[in-house]
Design an enzyme around this catalytic site. Structure first.
Site, mmCIF file in Angstrom:
data_model
loop_
_atom_site.group_PDB
_atom_site.id
_atom_site.type_symbol
_atom_site.label_atom_id
_atom_site.label_comp_id
_atom_site.label_asym_id
_atom_site.label_seq_id
_atom_site.Cartn_x
_atom_site.Cartn_y
_atom_site.Cartn_z
ATOM 1 N N ASP A 60 24.249 21.019 -51.952
ATOM 2 C CA ASP A 60 24.572 20.343 -50.691
ATOM 3 C C ASP A 60 23.865 19.000 -50.595
ATOM 4 O O ASP A 60 22.685 18.876 -50.924
ATOM 5 C CB ASP A 60 24.123 21.230 -49.517
ATOM 6 C CG ASP A 60 24.453 20.600 -48.175
ATOM 7 O OD1 ASP A 60 25.650 20.530 -47.839
ATOM 8 O OD2 ASP A 60 23.528 20.157 -47.465
ATOM 9 N N LEU A 104 13.689 28.255 -44.511
ATOM 10 C CA LEU A 104 12.218 28.386 -44.538
ATOM 11 C C LEU A 104 11.572 27.543 -43.442
ATOM 12 O O LEU A 104 10.356 27.299 -43.488
ATOM 13 C CB LEU A 104 11.686 27.942 -45.909
ATOM 14 C CG LEU A 104 12.254 28.710 -47.099
ATOM 15 C CD1 LEU A 104 11.733 28.152 -48.419
ATOM 16 C CD2 LEU A 104 11.911 30.191 -46.981
ATOM 17 N N TYR A 164 21.828 11.008 -46.301
ATOM 18 C CA TYR A 164 20.486 11.314 -46.817
ATOM 19 C C TYR A 164 19.977 10.102 -47.601
ATOM 20 O O TYR A 164 20.399 9.838 -48.721
ATOM 21 C CB TYR A 164 20.479 12.567 -47.705
ATOM 22 C CG TYR A 164 20.801 13.854 -46.963
ATOM 23 C CD1 TYR A 164 20.826 13.913 -45.575
ATOM 24 C CD2 TYR A 164 21.060 15.030 -47.653
ATOM 25 C CE1 TYR A 164 21.118 15.093 -44.897
ATOM 26 C CE2 TYR A 164 21.346 16.215 -46.985
ATOM 27 C CZ TYR A 164 21.385 16.229 -45.611
ATOM 28 O OH TYR A 164 21.680 17.406 -44.946
ATOM 29 N N GLN A 204 9.313 26.303 -56.904
ATOM 30 C CA GLN A 204 9.836 26.748 -55.602
ATOM 31 C C GLN A 204 11.246 27.316 -55.772
ATOM 32 O O GLN A 204 11.591 28.333 -55.162
ATOM 33 C CB GLN A 204 9.846 25.595 -54.598
ATOM 34 C CG GLN A 204 8.443 25.133 -54.214
ATOM 35 C CD GLN A 204 8.455 23.922 -53.292
ATOM 36 O OE1 GLN A 204 9.499 23.340 -53.015
ATOM 37 N NE2 GLN A 204 7.279 23.522 -52.834
#
Ligand SMILES: NC(=O)c1ccc[n+]([C@@H]2O[C@H](COP(=O)([O-])OP(=O)(O)OC[C@H]3O[C@@H](n4cnc5c(N)ncnc54)[C@H](OP(=O)(O)O)[C@@H]3O)[C@@H](O)[C@H]2O)c1
Length: 324
Positions: free
Chosen positions: A49, A208, A54, A290
């Site tokens: 995505d 998160l 952005y 991560q």
């Protein structure tokens, strides 16, 4: 990896998607961004995505560069339109003009011939909804986008769009991209029930809570270096979560995760995926580790007892609303 259908469409997306807001093309340097995307792809993530806005196209450029080496059919590429891309009166929003021009610009930056999922980043009440939906329908007919979705639309806005689509026989909106995590749950009330009715899948962002639900921010402690909250370029939105009552509650959630043999980030991602209407959870990752840790969320088994314990902890901060 596991895959789910995106709403009632035939498209299959990985339960975990990788996003690029504030990371790729912004705070995460190029080589690390590409390494994260490569690792995600290796681990079976097929859903990526991004958005035109952005960092004004910089995220799309890096995501496109990373994915270019893979067969186009092997991944689902999602981007968005709505937020300003210039100072002119037509450089924003969901008019036919801006949608068509930005779709072309996104295709160029991403270096692809089509976008799999083109999403309206917000609702635009200055443009007739039918104009927006017809522009998207035309892009599908032209093969420039395969599916259309929305982001942060209300239940009423989605229902209105569905009414127009049906009346005009337009290609359907198949997804909505809202925030959803243990600390922000507004979609449970109206958005999910409406979307279930119309076959619209949720692609949820910030599962998160931008890193809060990893447990790395502790009540009364200083902010860890190299985190989103430590970086003035990226910490505007996360700051509203940094309250001792919220972080104390997060520590209790971390305790539950540890008892299960998982990390809090894994529990938090599994928790959003417990909703059948959620097709995918879009994570952000500033490091390869991560991505690796978060993908293991799919191994978490949530029993009723665990869910009840999570609810009991979350009750302690009932009414908390961060900025997003
Ligand atoms: N449609 C919209 O309006 C909208 C809005 C926001 C986001 N989104 C989409 O959703 C995606 C995800 O949003 P988000 O970045 O807020 O998601 P998130 O998964 O809630 O937070 C991601 C951030 O948390 C930290 N993190 C992730 N995993 C971690 C781990 N295992 N251990 C420690 N820290 C960890 C990293 O930040 P640090 O390492 O820097 O601390 C990472 O960049 C975006 O990239 C974007 O594609 C959409």
């Amino acid at each position: 990896m596991k895959y789910r259908k995106l709403g009632d469409s035939g498209l299959r997306v990985s339960e975990i998607a990788l996003g690029s807001w504030l990371t790729y093309g912004t705070a995460t340097e190029r080589d690390t961004a590409i390494a994260c995307i490569d690792r995600a792809y290796e681990l079976g993530i097929n859903f990526f995505d991004t958005a035109n806005a952005y960092n004004q196209g910089a995220a799309e450029t890096v995501v496109g560069e990373a994915l270019r080496k893979y067969p186009r059919s092997s991944y689902v590429l999602a981007t968005k339109v709505y937020f300003p891309m210039g100072d002119g009166p037509n450089d924003r929003g969901l008019s036919r003009k801006h949608i068509v021009e930005q779709c072309e610009a996104s295709l160029r930056r991403l270096g692809v011939e089509y976008i799999d999922l083109y999403q309206c980043h917000r609702f635009d009440d200055t443009v007739p909804l039918e104009e927006t939906l017809r522009a998207l329908d035309d892009l599908v007919a032209q093969g420039k986008i395969l599916y259309a979705g929305v982001s942060e639309w209300s239940a009423a806005q989605i229902a209105r769009a569905k009414g127009i689509e049906e009346k005009r026989n337009l290609h359907p909106i198949i997804s909505n991209q809202p925030i959803y995590n243990m600390l922000v749950r507004y979609i449970e009330k109206d958005v999910i029930p409406t979307c279930e009715q119309f076959g619209v899948g949720q692609v949820v962002f910030s599962p998160l809570a931008q890193g809060i639900l990893t447990g790395k921010y502790k009540p009364g402690a200083s902010i860890p270096q190299d985190s989103r909250a430590a970086n003035d370029q990226t910490n505007y939105w996360i700051r509203s979560y940094l309250r001792d009552d919220v972080l104390t509650c997060v520590q209790k959630l971390e305790g539950i995760a540890k008892e299960l043999g998982f990390t809090l980030s894994q529990l938090a991602i599994a928790w959003v995926l417990r909703q059948p209407n959620v097709s995918s959870a879009i994570i952000g990752a500033s490091r390869v580790q991560q991505v690796e840790e978060n993908v293991k969320a799919l191994d978490v088994v949530l029993t009723d007892e665990v869910l009840e314990r999570v609810e009991a902890v979350l009750k302690e901060i009932d009414g908390f609303v961060p900025i997003w």
